[in-house]
Design a protein around this motif. Structure first.
Motif, mmCIF file in Angstrom:
data_model
loop_
_atom_site.group_PDB
_atom_site.id
_atom_site.type_symbol
_atom_site.label_atom_id
_atom_site.label_comp_id
_atom_site.label_asym_id
_atom_site.label_seq_id
_atom_site.Cartn_x
_atom_site.Cartn_y
_atom_site.Cartn_z
ATOM 1 N N UNK A 28 -8.880 -1.091 1.088
ATOM 2 C CA UNK A 28 -8.645 -2.393 1.305
ATOM 3 C C UNK A 28 -7.227 -2.941 1.628
ATOM 4 N N UNK A 29 -6.769 -3.331 2.994
ATOM 5 C CA UNK A 29 -5.944 -3.777 4.062
ATOM 6 C C UNK A 29 -5.769 -5.480 3.596
ATOM 7 N N UNK A 30 -5.232 -5.653 2.100
ATOM 8 C CA UNK A 30 -4.507 -7.224 2.397
ATOM 9 C C UNK A 30 -2.518 -7.151 2.621
ATOM 10 N N UNK A 31 -2.616 -8.873 3.686
ATOM 11 C CA UNK A 31 -1.376 -8.522 3.597
ATOM 12 C C UNK A 31 -0.283 -7.273 4.488
ATOM 13 N N UNK A 32 -1.295 -7.038 5.469
ATOM 14 C CA UNK A 32 -0.145 -6.292 6.102
ATOM 15 C C UNK A 32 -0.106 -4.552 5.284
ATOM 16 N N UNK A 33 -1.054 -4.504 4.146
ATOM 17 C CA UNK A 33 -0.842 -3.187 3.447
ATOM 18 C C UNK A 33 -1.932 -2.833 2.367
ATOM 19 N N UNK A 34 -2.057 -1.447 2.405
ATOM 20 C CA UNK A 34 -3.170 -0.697 2.566
ATOM 21 C C UNK A 34 -2.937 -0.373 0.704
ATOM 22 N N UNK A 35 -4.447 -1.098 -0.003
ATOM 23 C CA UNK A 35 -4.018 -0.453 -1.774
ATOM 24 C C UNK A 35 -5.133 -0.148 -1.479
ATOM 25 N N UNK A 36 -5.573 0.854 -3.037
ATOM 26 C CA UNK A 36 -6.793 1.283 -3.280
ATOM 27 C C UNK A 36 -7.966 0.556 -3.573
ATOM 28 N N UNK A 37 -8.969 0.220 -3.845
ATOM 29 C CA UNK A 37 -9.927 -0.536 -4.641
ATOM 30 C C UNK A 37 -9.890 -0.371 -5.389
ATOM 31 N N UNK A 38 -9.980 0.490 -6.411
ATOM 32 C CA UNK A 38 -10.354 0.836 -7.867
ATOM 33 C C UNK A 38 -8.977 0.384 -7.924
ATOM 34 N N UNK A 39 -7.969 0.515 -7.578
ATOM 35 C CA UNK A 39 -6.054 -0.571 -8.378
ATOM 36 C C UNK A 39 -6.581 -2.179 -8.105
ATOM 37 N N UNK A 40 -7.083 -2.914 -6.724
ATOM 38 C CA UNK A 40 -7.321 -3.595 -6.748
ATOM 39 C C UNK A 40 -8.372 -4.623 -7.812
ATOM 40 N N UNK A 41 -9.077 -3.346 -7.998
ATOM 41 C CA UNK A 41 -10.260 -4.189 -9.000
ATOM 42 C C UNK A 41 -9.807 -4.419 -10.345
#
Length: 162
Positions: free
Chosen positions: A48-61
């Motif tokens: 998932x791209x948030x504020x110009x940076x990609x993150x793994x969805x599981x870490x965002x959860x």
């Protein structure tokens, strides 16, 4: 600057039943309510791209639910990297996370930890943990070797055994 839980919650909704993250409102042509990110076929995780940076969805959860980034890696208990229901996620160190891997692609026995031992003509079962192999014996069939592997893996890996 690292993404905060407040900012993540501002942008994303988390559905604990499906494990999906959805956008809270329309932004940059992406409709509100749409599932956030896309699955990378190369790594098997949703990014998932948030504020110009990609993150793994599981870490965002984890960030959204617990209010802080995970201190370690996140292991998908059922080994499905797209199943981000909280009940399927747990923190794990790198070694334990590797215990939950499936069999290697070059495996010819069909079972994790089982290979043909040419010198004896039998099937060898062994478990690797922290760089050390533990032998689970030689067996007449791959199925028997697999059963031995499962017993030893459960002893060594505990709840991370697969």
């Amino acid at each position: 600057m690292s993404l905060t839980a407040t900012r993540a919650r501002e942008l994303l909704n988390y559905d604990p039943e499906t494990g999906n993250l959805t956008w809270r409102f329309t932004r940059r042509g992406i409709s509100g309510g749409r599932i956030a990110g896309s699955v990378s076929t190369a790594i098997g995780y949703r990014l998932v791209r948030v504020d110009h940076r990609s993150y793994y969805a599981h870490r965002l959860v984890w960030l959204i639910v617990h209010g802080e980034w995970p201190a370690a890696e996140i292991d998908h208990i059922n080994s499905d990297g797209t199943d981000n229901r909280l009940c399927n996620l747990r923190q794990a160190d790198s070694t334990h996370n590797k215990c939950n891997r499936g069999r290697r692609r070059d495996n010819t026995s069909g079972y994790k930890g089982v290979g043909f031992h040419a010198q004896t003509g039998k099937w060898r079962a062994r478990v690797r943990y922290r760089g050390t192999w533990t032998e689970a014996g030689l067996h007449p069939t791959p199925q028997a070797a697999h059963e031995a592997y499962k017993r030893v893996a459960a002893e060594i890996h505990g709840r991370f055994a697969r």
